[in-house]
Design a protein around this motif. Structure first.
Motif, PDB file in Angstrom:
ATOM      1  N   LYS A 137      -4.691  -5.844  14.872  1.00  0.00           N
ATOM      2  CA  LYS A 137      -4.976  -4.450  14.547  1.00  0.00           C
ATOM      3  C   LYS A 137      -5.245  -4.263  13.056  1.00  0.00           C
ATOM      4  O   LYS A 137      -5.986  -3.386  12.665  1.00  0.00           O
ATOM      5  N   PHE A 138      -4.589  -5.069  12.228  1.00  0.00           N
ATOM      6  CA  PHE A 138      -4.703  -4.923  10.780  1.00  0.00           C
ATOM      7  C   PHE A 138      -5.034  -6.272  10.160  1.00  0.00           C
ATOM      8  O   PHE A 138      -4.655  -7.314  10.679  1.00  0.00           O
ATOM      9  N   LYS A 158      -6.777  -1.352   8.784  1.00  0.00           N
ATOM     10  CA  LYS A 158      -6.987  -1.336  10.227  1.00  0.00           C
ATOM     11  C   LYS A 158      -8.417  -1.734  10.597  1.00  0.00           C
ATOM     12  O   LYS A 158      -9.375  -1.234  10.011  1.00  0.00           O
ATOM     13  N   ARG A 185      -1.457   0.591   6.499  1.00  0.00           N
ATOM     14  CA  ARG A 185      -0.041   0.371   6.774  1.00  0.00           C
ATOM     15  C   ARG A 185       0.573  -0.284   5.546  1.00  0.00           C
ATOM     16  O   ARG A 185      -0.055  -1.109   4.876  1.00  0.00           O
ATOM     17  N   GLN A 217      -5.498   4.774   8.493  1.00  0.00           N
ATOM     18  CA  GLN A 217      -6.139   3.465   8.564  1.00  0.00           C
ATOM     19  C   GLN A 217      -5.373   2.400   7.780  1.00  0.00           C
ATOM     20  O   GLN A 217      -5.786   1.252   7.736  1.00  0.00           O
TER      21      GLN A 217
END
Length: 176
Positions: free
Chosen positions: A64-65, A45, A101, A99
């Protein structure tokens, strides 16, 4: 009298417990426990930070990432050590699961490395490419001069409205 107070206290505690249990069940329905294995790849993130304040721009479509990184080890149930590239070498290697995914590898998925240079504080810089349009907006008897600006790392059609006064402060060389 004391017995009646004890009964009331007991009833209050039962109602509080019932309310807590109800809230816990709502939370548990939506909660996903994140768990990664050593060697899994995870997205990391970041937050976009520009030098220009956003006037009418939504942050919904900003990235976002960033690209997948390998999880090197599990420190605790909520912390993982990930492999970072050299440009992020000043960052601590251990991150909380909030933080990260999960990245599910797909053989047909080709990862293009973005030209994003992430800073130590997990932000990246965006610079102005060009001014696409100029318009004046009426707000409560005031006229506000707006510029439609195309920024780096955005598609050609993605332009953001910025106030002309703010752009004059940041880029005086454009308004000679």
């Amino acid at each position: 009298m004391i017995q009646r107070q004890n009964e009331q206290i007991k009833m209050i505690k039962e109602k509080i417990k019932a309310a807590q249990d109800r809230q816990k069940s709502y939370y548990d329905k939506r909660r996903k426990s994140l768990e990664f294995q050593v060697g899994d790849h995870v997205f990391f993130k970041v937050s976009p930070v520009t030098e220009v304040s956003r006037v009418l721009k939504s942050q919904k479509l900003s990235p976002k990432f960033i690209r997948p990184f390998e999880a090197l080890s599990r420190i605790s149930p909520t912390a993982y050590r990930i492999a970072l590239p050299l440009n992020l070498s000043k960052l601590h290697l251990v991150f909380h699961v909030s933080q990260l995914r999960q990245y599910v590898p797909d053989p047909s998925h080709v990862i293009d490395l973005d030209p994003v240079q992430v800073r130590e504080d997990l932000s990246y810089e965006v610079y102005m490419v060009r001014i696409a349009d100029h318009r004046t907006k009426q707000l409560r008897g005031k006229e506000i001069s707006l510029l439609k600006v195309i920024w780096s790392l955005s598609d050609e059609g993605d332009a953001i409205l910025e106030t002309e006064s703010r752009m004059r402060e940041l880029y005086p060389e454009l308004f000679v």
